[in-house]
Structure formats: structure tokens, C-alpha cells
Motif scaffolding. Structure first.
Motif, PDB file in Angstrom:
ATOM      1  N   GLY A  11       0.784  -1.224   0.000  1.00  0.00           N
ATOM      2  CA  GLY A  11       0.000   0.000   0.000  1.00  0.00           C
ATOM      3  C   GLY A  11       0.815   1.273   0.000  1.00  0.00           C
ATOM      4  O   GLY A  11       0.270   2.359  -0.212  1.00  0.00           O
ATOM      5  N   ASP A  12       2.136   1.179   0.241  1.00  0.00           N
ATOM      6  CA  ASP A  12       2.974   2.385   0.247  1.00  0.00           C
ATOM      7  C   ASP A  12       3.071   2.978  -1.157  1.00  0.00           C
ATOM      8  O   ASP A  12       3.066   2.259  -2.164  1.00  0.00           O
ATOM      9  CB  ASP A  12       4.388   2.059   0.724  1.00  0.00           C
ATOM     10  CG  ASP A  12       4.500   1.997   2.237  1.00  0.00           C
ATOM     11  OD1 ASP A  12       3.511   2.336   2.910  1.00  0.00           O
ATOM     12  OD2 ASP A  12       5.565   1.607   2.745  1.00  0.00           O
ATOM     13  N   THR A  13       3.179   4.283  -1.229  1.00  0.00           N
ATOM     14  CA  THR A  13       3.490   4.972  -2.481  1.00  0.00           C
ATOM     15  C   THR A  13       4.845   5.638  -2.330  1.00  0.00           C
ATOM     16  O   THR A  13       5.227   6.066  -1.238  1.00  0.00           O
ATOM     17  CB  THR A  13       2.424   6.021  -2.829  1.00  0.00           C
ATOM     18  OG1 THR A  13       2.344   6.978  -1.763  1.00  0.00           O
ATOM     19  CG2 THR A  13       1.063   5.373  -3.014  1.00  0.00           C
ATOM     20  N   LEU A  14       5.587   5.719  -3.418  1.00  0.00           N
ATOM     21  CA  LEU A  14       6.914   6.295  -3.339  1.00  0.00           C
ATOM     22  C   LEU A  14       7.255   7.020  -4.631  1.00  0.00           C
ATOM     23  O   LEU A  14       6.672   6.764  -5.695  1.00  0.00           O
ATOM     24  CB  LEU A  14       7.970   5.236  -3.017  1.00  0.00           C
ATOM     25  CG  LEU A  14       7.994   3.935  -3.820  1.00  0.00           C
ATOM     26  CD1 LEU A  14       9.391   3.339  -3.802  1.00  0.00           C
ATOM     27  CD2 LEU A  14       7.035   2.918  -3.190  1.00  0.00           C
ATOM     28  N   ARG A  15       8.208   7.941  -4.511  1.00  0.00           N
ATOM     29  CA  ARG A  15       8.702   8.716  -5.640  1.00  0.00           C
ATOM     30  C   ARG A  15      10.132   8.299  -5.927  1.00  0.00           C
ATOM     31  O   ARG A  15      10.896   7.989  -5.012  1.00  0.00           O
ATOM     32  CB  ARG A  15       8.634  10.217  -5.340  1.00  0.00           C
ATOM     33  CG  ARG A  15       7.227  10.701  -5.013  1.00  0.00           C
ATOM     34  CD  ARG A  15       7.202  12.189  -4.674  1.00  0.00           C
ATOM     35  NE  ARG A  15       8.043  12.524  -3.537  1.00  0.00           N
ATOM     36  CZ  ARG A  15       7.708  12.352  -2.265  1.00  0.00           C
ATOM     37  NH1 ARG A  15       6.522  11.822  -1.961  1.00  0.00           N
ATOM     38  NH2 ARG A  15       8.526  12.692  -1.296  1.00  0.00           N
ATOM     39  N   LEU A  16      10.491   8.315  -7.198  1.00  0.00           N
ATOM     40  CA  LEU A  16      11.817   7.876  -7.616  1.00  0.00           C
ATOM     41  C   LEU A  16      12.439   8.940  -8.515  1.00  0.00           C
ATOM     42  O   LEU A  16      11.909   9.265  -9.576  1.00  0.00           O
ATOM     43  CB  LEU A  16      11.715   6.543  -8.358  1.00  0.00           C
ATOM     44  CG  LEU A  16      12.978   6.031  -9.050  1.00  0.00           C
ATOM     45  CD1 LEU A  16      14.125   5.868  -8.054  1.00  0.00           C
ATOM     46  CD2 LEU A  16      12.687   4.699  -9.752  1.00  0.00           C
ATOM     47  N   THR A  17      13.554   9.487  -8.053  1.00  0.00           N
ATOM     48  CA  THR A  17      14.292  10.485  -8.811  1.00  0.00           C
ATOM     49  C   THR A  17      15.563   9.856  -9.357  1.00  0.00           C
ATOM     50  O   THR A  17      16.272   9.142  -8.631  1.00  0.00           O
ATOM     51  CB  THR A  17      14.653  11.688  -7.931  1.00  0.00           C
ATOM     52  OG1 THR A  17      13.456  12.264  -7.410  1.00  0.00           O
ATOM     53  CG2 THR A  17      15.418  12.734  -8.710  1.00  0.00           C
ATOM     54  N   VAL A  18      15.878  10.111 -10.625  1.00  0.00           N
ATOM     55  CA  VAL A  18      17.077   9.557 -11.244  1.00  0.00           C
ATOM     56  C   VAL A  18      17.964  10.678 -11.763  1.00  0.00           C
ATOM     57  O   VAL A  18      17.497  11.755 -12.122  1.00  0.00           O
ATOM     58  CB  VAL A  18      16.724   8.588 -12.398  1.00  0.00           C
ATOM     59  CG1 VAL A  18      16.013   7.367 -11.870  1.00  0.00           C
ATOM     60  CG2 VAL A  18      15.885   9.281 -13.474  1.00  0.00           C
ATOM     61  N   ASP A  19      19.267  10.395 -11.763  1.00  0.00           N
ATOM     62  CA  ASP A  19      20.261  11.290 -12.349  1.00  0.00           C
ATOM     63  C   ASP A  19      20.838  10.552 -13.555  1.00  0.00           C
ATOM     64  O   ASP A  19      21.444   9.485 -13.403  1.00  0.00           O
ATOM     65  CB  ASP A  19      21.347  11.610 -11.329  1.00  0.00           C
ATOM     66  CG  ASP A  19      22.488  12.433 -11.926  1.00  0.00           C
ATOM     67  OD1 ASP A  19      22.246  13.153 -12.907  1.00  0.00           O
ATOM     68  OD2 ASP A  19      23.624  12.339 -11.419  1.00  0.00           O
ATOM     69  N   VAL A  20      20.630  11.085 -14.745  1.00  0.00           N
ATOM     70  CA  VAL A  20      21.035  10.429 -15.988  1.00  0.00           C
ATOM     71  C   VAL A  20      22.189  11.213 -16.601  1.00  0.00           C
ATOM     72  O   VAL A  20      22.152  12.450 -16.652  1.00  0.00           O
ATOM     73  CB  VAL A  20      19.853  10.358 -16.978  1.00  0.00           C
ATOM     74  CG1 VAL A  20      20.271   9.668 -18.271  1.00  0.00           C
ATOM     75  CG2 VAL A  20      18.671   9.651 -16.346  1.00  0.00           C
TER      76      VAL A  20
END
Length: 932
Positions: A460-469
């Protein structure tokens, strides 16, 4: 845990990464007060504190992601000191970022026998692998240069071997004269350095030939008319011994990496490692070498024949190399995983032996042997990396890694490799392509950041994902990153990042519009590792995949709706599910340092019938409880902003057996609130059911806590005390306390308190220094509230623990009873006491009662009360009697009704929680009452 194979000629061993006793490393947070840490180290009995890398270069803003090693320190601690204890003491200062042991890792190669399919008995097979990786043709393009140096971090090398000696990179700035001529902190480091024993002899002198074997593959002297030709051809090497041969020596793999980078090695090979044992210190050192100082790090992926993390190969900024045979099929023992970058031959690798020295009538110093394992695939890639560095001198280390990845030969068309798709990297090393192909493209995700930043995520958790490309090679247009989940349990809600054009070495991030992910609400197996795939595409048909992993549905939940965050496990523990403090998020207050090194439920009936998962002796804990129903998390819950539930039990004793458990099934519930006035506590409720055929009389239940509370300067002198009015056991730091924390009995029978000085002398009734026996645990649960056990740590402060519990007179077979506690923390004692009062009142509202509309006119006030109580009752329901019951359900006061009001005097009762019950012919009404 799978073991790592290690063998020399005719010798076989198995190894794992293991911490070195008596040594700790930690990293200071920038700008924090080191005095607090010094005080904590004195508390631990630490000695020999020193800055581990004092000469490390500072991080540069021109190299994003570079790290500062100057804040890392090492010290000696008493060998018997438990790591979790040391970690807790140092972290609670708030000035330390992490605390770790120093891991010992081992070299790798396969047993030298026919059954291992990795050795040969004849040298006539020669260096078949040079043709396989196109090395001969590559040398027509470039044969490298002596200015490029490979740092070989390994066992001692036979420095006199005829194929090795000419390739050594000597430090002519510091000749052998007893003086540190180049002022680098090492005296006479003319020929490498022995990091393990801290001397200038990096030669073969400890019986490990692994360093010589690895060296030959990478740098054996070409064109001298004898022996072999190393892949790196004209490349030089720096021998760096990492294995001890003296009583004071220590494994020094990471120290060797930093030394190699600091001393100009542009390629560093690590043909050693072990399963697991992830280390922030090791990652920091590798980041320093690769990012700060631009070295190409190459490591063996391991010989486990398993899909797992193997370190140091699985760290960021490392080329992880697995192994194939002469037909490009995966070597049977080679590790495979999404962290592998490429493969190289790893069987029947002919190389320098370095076992025999020249002597009268004996063999010359030019012996050779054939060996196998990823240890010898890695130096092939390291030799190729050295050639690429000479061929493309402007390339950064990251670009060299990209060049090697993008020029491999495909091996996935082989049926033998079909099962390992994407887990053997991009393919098999091709040195010729690496030196000649220039119109290559590779954009790569350089880092991934999850928010909220957790060790694991619950259903049930929601999460955000940030990437450095970053684009590492030729310019790209139309760049897009798509993230997808390879697990049905992790869902991608927003998974596209359109970048557009990226010049060479340009970077982009989706920080303003991160990817959005969600964990499935149901059906997620415990401790699931979900894999996310990054697919990077660009105009012209470019496509590349990368992978990252996320841990889902851990065997614990964290209640953190308020200011206090408490980890609750599925087996009755608090803070962590193991003594090492690696499973769980601990207990913390207002996002501060960890407060609790160990905690959990204990049950007992006699000194020999005790159930718990608290420490026992050494580095072990008892394992009485097993999971029946995994801890689950609900937010919001029906009674609180966050709720947790789980079921566990111990083994049911059988007559005549030697089992010493209690025989109780426990339904555990936890409650946390975000509302003002309820933010400083978490309520834990345990429903205990007797699963045996005998009446448990009495039954003791309690919460053990080993608090490690800081003061404003981070010191460690704690005191444990008891508030009898509130049935509250609490701890604080004796000098300028920064936080008070404790456990309060909310519901149960007679209270008990036992405060423990962990360092009590021999002969003390309870002495945790030599373990925590069942008899000692029973004593702490059954001693009531005798003054001798109410406080600990006075007058000077100490390392203290506490048990807050209750005595339940009897529990018949099949019957259940509920006990409840509050875990609390606050900045001051007054605030802690206020939190305890609020917890008592809040828990009272959780007790069953009729709906408000059905009980209109039923009022009890004042509540809480100091003794006098007025009860207003509705005229309906035929009410005839009012009773007051204690937490055991016993009637302690009753009044016959003669109207719609009744006054009751509770003054003679002990403070605590009671149930007021109004009995009627048509209904029974109940209301919780708190007596102060």
C-alpha cells in the motif's frame, strides 16, 4: 548465506565476509561537534582513534557525486563489545552518519582439480583467452603505455618472477633510505605497499599466491621470450598487499583502493570479495577512487553460481565481471545478477604462479599454472581498461566503463546463457572493439533516489523515484527514460521521463517530476525483492537497459504518525529484528538518532519457562517466538492514524519434553497518532492466549528496553527510573538530557519494574555483560516494584536497560487476557509524564463501548479523576447496578442504582485504568475511567 569458494593448489576453503573483532569505523557528519563523539568513544572504552584517510582529496564540485573521506575515523574497541551496542552509542550523538565493522574479504578462485572444470594439468593449452577476447589484434592498435598503472589489490606478489618484475611501477620519488622523501605519509614505498601489515614489502611472503596469479593475467611481461603476455601489454602495475602476515595485521582491501587512487593508479582491480556485508564505508572509498580521482575499478563478480549481491563487485562505480568458458557459456560457478557489467573467460586461465623462487637446482622464478574463477576474468578486463585509457586519454573513468560495456560480443544467443538474460552484463569482453569503435552511445542512470527514503516498503505504500542520468559517449537526441517493474507487486503510476538532447557528459534529472510507484495492497510475499528496469532510448534506435532493486513487505512495520517512530516486528521485537540492528528502522524521536538498541516482549512462568527473542549470550538471541501472521500496516486505522497487527507464538510445551517455552499465542496490535497531544507515544497491545493444557499461574509479561539516550553533547551516561503513579519506567541522560524515553504499563495485573546496570560487576543478580539468561529474565519480570530494582545508573550514569512488566494471577487453558503498554519519548520529564497521562486516557477510549447514540445520557466525569466520580445514567435499559472493574476484570467497587445518578469514591484504589460498567435488564453500558 551462500559461501565464497577459495582454493589454492590442492587446498580448498570456504569464506564469507566477516567483521574484524575489536575494530570500528565511523563517519562524522559535516559540521557536527566531534566532542560528543569523543565522549561516546570513552563510554565504549575505545582506544587508538585515528583519521582513516587524512590525506584524501576534498570532493570537487566539478565531479558530481564525489565523496569526502576525511570524515572517516577508525578505532579499537574491546573485542567483546557488541556491534549493535557500539553503533547505538555513537549514532545517538547525532554527529555520526554511520558506524560499521571493518569487513574481511577473501580472494577467489576455483579448486584446482578436474571436477571443478576450472584447471588443466598441462601448460600446452596456452593462453587461449587472448584470442577469444581479440587481444592479439587489439595490440596492433595499441600496446598501452607504462604511464598507465594498474593497482592490483590482492595477496602478496612474487616480485622476482621473470614475467612480473619488469612490470612493477616503482616510486622513484621515495627510494629505500628510511625517509619519507615524497612526504606522502609512507616511508620507502618504492615498490607498492603492504596495507595489511603497514610496511613496504608487498611481495609474496604469506603463502597466498593469488596476487601473483591475478597479476600475470593483467600485466605479464610481453615480448621477453619467456612465459606469458598480459592483456595490458606495456601497462605497469602497483603491488598492494591486503592480507595480514603479522599478529597486528588486518585485512586492508578498502585501504588499498584509496592508496592506489591517491598514488595515481588509473585502473584498480579487486579479484576478491564475499557475499553480502554491504558497507557504506566501502562504498564511500570506492566512490572516492572512481569519482573524486577518476580511477576505473574492476572487480570479480564471485564464484557462487547464484543471483545475489557480491561485494565489492556490486557497489556503484565498479565494473562487475563474471566468467565464461572458452565457448562463451557461463562458467558453472560464476555469479550472475543485474549488477554484472560484462564477462570474460574464467576457466583454464594460464598465468604466472609465483610459487617457486629460483634456488640451487630448483625451478627458475618463472613458474606458471592454469586456474579458474572470476578472479581471473576481472584482471583481463582491467588490462583492457588500461589499454582504453591510453587509447582515449581524455575519457573519464565512467566513459572507459561505458566503452568496455558497449563493445562486448553478444553471448545471449547461446542456449547455455538463455537463462541468464541481462544478468551477465552486455556480453563478453572484446578488446579490439574497445580500442577501435568510436561512434558509440551510452546514457546511463548514475543514481536513484527513493522518497520516502526507507530500507523497505510495505503493502500500500506509495513512493517517488528520482534519477540522475548522464550521457557518457556520443551526443544523443530524443532521450527518454522509461521505468517499468518486473514484479507484479510493485506498480508504476508514472514511469516516463522525456529528456530530449544530451551532449557528451551532460546530465539530466527528473527531480521536478519524479517517477511514481506504488506497492500492491495485498498478496506481496514477505521480504520480496522487486526489480525495476530503466529503459533508456534515443533517436536512431538506441536502447539500453539498467536495473535497480526495492525491498517490499518487510517482516516489520514502522509506526511513525507522530513524533515517535517505533519499529514493530512480526516476532515480538521492537526497533530491530536482529541484534545487528540491520533489520528494521529502529526507534527515534523527531527524526533524531536511534534511541533503542534492543527491545521486545518477554513472557515467563518460571525461571526455566521463558519466551522471548532478546539477547542471550555472546552475539546470539533466543528464538522462542515464531511468526503466525506477518505484521501489517494500516493507515489510517479504525482507532488510530496508523495501526499495526501481527500474530506470533512460542512452542507449546509437551509433558516430558525439554522445551522450556511458555506456550502462548500473542496477538499484537500497535497504534500511533498524528493529533496534538498524542504524538509522543505509541500504544502496544498484546492479547495472550494460553495454548497449553495447564493453567499458567502466574503468567508474567513485560517489555525489555536497552535505551541509549543522548545528551545535548552526545554523551552516554544514562539513568533508569520508575514513576509508580503512572506505572512508567523511563530513562534519560544524566548530563543535559536531550530526550527522555520509557515504557508505561497501561493494562494488566500488578506492575513490575527492574532497572539494570548493563555493566554491573560479576555476582550481580542480573549482569548483561556475560549474557542474559532465562533465570535472569524471569527475575526481572517477577520482582514486582521492590525499590532495589527501581533505578539504575546512579550516581554517575551508566549503560542501562529496563524491564516494565505485569503479573497476571492465572490464565486457564484456552483463555485469553490482554496487556497493553505505551512506548514514549519527549524532550523533558514533565512532557514525558504528560505523554503518559495522555496515553492512559487515549488507550481508555479504545476499549469497547456502545455506540454514542445508544448510550445517550450516559456520562462519567471528571475523567480522569483523582477519586470522586459522578455517573449520569439514561432512564431506559433497566439499569440497576454500577460496577468498577480493574484490568483483570475483577469487580473492585459496586453501587446499587436508585435513580439516574450515582456518586462513587475511587480514592482507595491504585492509580490506573478501570472499566465502569452499568448493568441493566436490556443492556450493559461500559466506559473507561482513568484514576490518577
Amino acid at each position: 548465506m551462500p559461501l565464497l569458494s577459495l582454493a589454492g593448489p590442492g587446498i580448498g576453503h570456504t569464506w564469507n565476509a566477516y567483521p574484524e573483532a575489536g575494530k570500528l569505523a565511523f563517519r562524522l557528519k559535516p559540521g557536527r561537534n566531534p566532542a560528543a563523539v569523543e565522549q561516546a568513544l570513552r563510554t565504549l572504552g575505545a582506544t587508538g582513534l585515528f583519521q582513516k584517510f587524512p590525506r584524501a582529496q576534498a570532493p570537487s564540485p566539478e565531479r558530481p557525486g564525489s565523496v569526502d573521506l576525511r570524515g572517516i575515523y577508525q578505532c579499537d574497541v574491546p573485542p567483546a563489545l557488541e556491534l549493535d551496542r557500539a553503533r547505538a552509542v555513537l549514532l545517538r550523538t547525532g554527529a555520526v552518519e554511520y558506524v560499521e565493522p571493518l569487513y574481511v574479504r577473501q580472494p577467489m578462485y576455483q579448486p584446482n582439480d578436474p571436477l571443478a572444470d576450472s584447471t588443466i594439468t598441462s601448460l600446452t593449452a596456452g593462453q587461449y583467452y587472448l584470442k577469444q577476447i581479440k587481444a592479439y589484434r587489439a595490440w596492433d592498435v595499441t600496446r598501452g603505455d607504462t604511464t598507465v598503472v594498474i593497482g592490483i589489490t590482492d595477496g602478496g606478489v612474487r616480485l622476482t618472477h621473470l614475467d612480473i618484475a619488469p612490470q612493477i611501477k616503482h616510486n622513484y620519488a621515495d627510494p629505500i633510505d628510511g625517509i619519507d622523501n615524497d612526504d606522502d605519509g609512507y616511508v620507502d614505498n618504492f615498490t607498492g605497499w603492504d596495507l595489511a601489515n603497514n610496511d613496504n614489502d608487498a611481495g609474496y611472503d604469506i603463502g597466498i599466491v593469488h596476487g601473483s596469479l591475478v597479476s600475470g593475467v593483467a600485466i605479464a611481461r610481453p615480448g621477453n621470450g619467456i612465459g606469458l603476455a598480459g592483456v595490458g601489454h606495456n601497462t605497469k602495475f602497483m603491488p598492494l598487499n591486503i592480507y595480514p602476515n603479522t599478529p597486528t595485521g588486518t585485512f586492508a582491501g578498502i585501504e588499498a583502493i584509496v592508496y592506489a587512487a591517491d598514488h595515481g593508479c588509473k585502473v584498480i582491480v579487486m579479484a576478491w570479495g564475499a557475499v553480502g556485508g554491504y558497507s557504506r564505508l566501502e562504498q564511500d572509498a570506492i566512490t572516492y577512487a572512481a569519482v573524486n580521482l577518476d580511477a576505473v575499478l574492476v572487480a570479480a563478480a564471485g564464484n557462487t553460481n547464484a543471483d545475489l549481491r557480491f561485494y565489492p563487485a556490486s557497489y556503484d562505480h565498479v565494473l562487475s565481471v563474471s566468467g565464461v568458458n572458452s565457448t562463451d557459456a557461463k562458467v558453472g560457478a560464476a555469479t550472475f545478477n543485474y549488477r554484472v557489467d560484462l564477462v570474460a573467460p574464467g576457466t583454464s586461465i594460464l598465468t604466472t604462479f609465483g610459487y617457486h623462487a629460483a634456488n640451487g637446482g630448483g625451478p627458475a622464478d618463472n613458474d606458471y599454472t592454469a586456474v579458474g574463477g572470476t578472479s581471473f576474468a576481472a584482471p583481463m578486463v582491467a588490462g583492457a581498461a588500461a589499454l582504453v585509457r591510453h587509447r582515449f586519454p581524455t575519457y573519464t573513468a565512467a566513459q572507459v566503463r561505458a566503452q568496455l560495456r558497449q563493445t562486448t560480443d553478444d553471448i545471449y544467443a547461446l542456449p547455455a546463457n538463455a537463462a541468464f538474460r541481462d544478468k551477465l552484463g552486455t556480453g563478453r569482453l572484446n578488446v579490439l572493439k574497445a580500442l577501435t569503435q568510436t561512434n558509440l552511445r551510452e546514457a546511463r542512470v548514475m543514481s536513484s533516489t527513493f522518497a520516502p527514503n526507507r530500507l523497505a516498503y510495505a503493502p500500500g505504500d506509495t513512493l517517488r523515484l528520482t534519477v540522475d542520468v548522464q550521457n557518457l559517449l556520443q551526443p544523443l537526441t530524443g532521450v527518454t527514460v522509461e521505468v517499468s517493474s518486473l514484479s507484479p507487486h510493485l506498480l508504476v503510476r508514472r514511469g516516463s521521463f522525456a529528456i530530449g538532447s544530451l551532449a557528451t557528459l551532460a546530465r539530466a534529472t527528473n527531480r521536478t517530476l519524479p517517477f511514481r510507484l506504488a506497492v500492491a495492497t495485498a498478496g506481496v510475499p514477505i521480504n520480496t525483492v522487486a526489480t525495476l528496469r530503466y529503459r533508456i532510448t534515443a533517436a536512431g534506435g538506441y536502447q539500453a537497459d539498467q536495473f535497480t532493486e526495492v525491498l517490499l513487505n518487510p517482516d516489520y512495520v514502522v509506526l511513525d504518525a507522530g513524533d515517535l517512530a517505533v519499529t514493530i516486528t512480526s516476532r515480538g521485537n521492537l526497533a530491530y529484528d536482529n541484534l545487528q540492528g540491520s533489520i528494521g528502522a529502529g526507534v527515534s524521536y523527531q527524526d533524531g538518532a536511534p534511541l533503542l538498541s534492543e527491545g521486545g516482549l518477554m513472557l515467563a512462568t518460571t525461571p526455566t519457562r521463558v519466551s522471548d527473542r532478546i539477547r542471550s549470550s555472546g552475539a546470539n538471541s533466543r528464538q522462542s517466538f515464531f511468526r503466525v501472521q506477518q505484521a501489517t500496516h494500516q493507515q489510517p486505522g479504525p482507532r488510530a492514524d496508523q495501526e499495526a497487527r501481527s500474530v506470533f507464538q512460542d512452542t507449546i510445551p509437551v509433558a516430558g519434553s525439554r522445551i522450556r517455552s511458555v506456550g502462548v499465542r500473542v496477538r499484537q496490535r500497535g497504534y500511533s497518532w498524528a493529533t496534538p497531544g498524542r504524538r509522543n507515544f505509541v500504544v502496544l497491545e498484546y492479547n495472550l492466549k494460553n495454548m497449553t493444557a495447564d493453567t499458567l499461574k502466574p503468567l508474567y509479561a513485560g517489555i525489555f528496553t536497552d535505551w541509549d539516550l543522548p545528551n545535548s553533547d552526545g554523551g552516554g551516561r544514562n539513568v533508569a527510573n520508575w514513576d509508580s503513579v503512572r506505572r512508567l519506567g523511563y530513562s534519560y541522560n544524566l548530563s543535559q538530557p536531550a530526550v527522555y524515553a520509557g515504557v508505561q504499563l497501561l493494562r494488566g495485573g500488578d506492575p513490575s519494574i527492574y532497572s539494570i546496570n548493563n555493566g554491573a560487576p560479576a555476582g550481580s543478580p542480573v549482569r548483561l555483560a556475560d549474557g542474559f539468561s532465562p533465570a535472569e529474565k524471569f527475575l526481572t519480570l517477577s520482582s514486582g516494584t521492590a525499590r532495589a530494582q527501581r533505578t539504575a545508573g546512579l550516581p554517575n550514569g551508566a549503560d542501562v536497560s529496563q524491564v516494565v512488566g505485569t503479573r497476571l494471577a492465572r490464565l486457564a487453558p484456552g483463555d485469553s487476557i490482554t496487556v497493553a503498554f505505551a512506548v514514549l519519548a519527549a524532550p523533558t520529564l514533565t512532557q514525558l509524564q504528560a505523554a503518559a497521562d495522555a496515553a492512559t486516557l487515549t488507550y481508555a477510549t479504545l476499549l469497547p463501548s456502545r455506540k454514542a447514540e445508544a448510550a445517550a445520557g450516559f456520562n462519567v466525569f471528571p475523567n480522569p479523576t483523582s477519586g470522586q466520580l459522578r455517573v449520569d445514567l439514561p432512564a431506559r435499559f433497566g439499569l440497576y447496578e454500577v460496577q468498577v472493574l480493574n484490568t483483570l476484570g475483577q469487580v473492585v467497587l459496586r453501587r446499587t442504582l436508585n435513580g439516574s445518578q450515582v456518586s462513587m469514591d475511587l480514592t482507595g484504589l491504585a492509580p490506573g485504568l478501570y472499566t465502569l460498567k452499568a448493568l441493566g435488564s436490556q443492556a450493559t453500558l461500559t466506559r473507561a475511567v482513568v484514576l490518577r
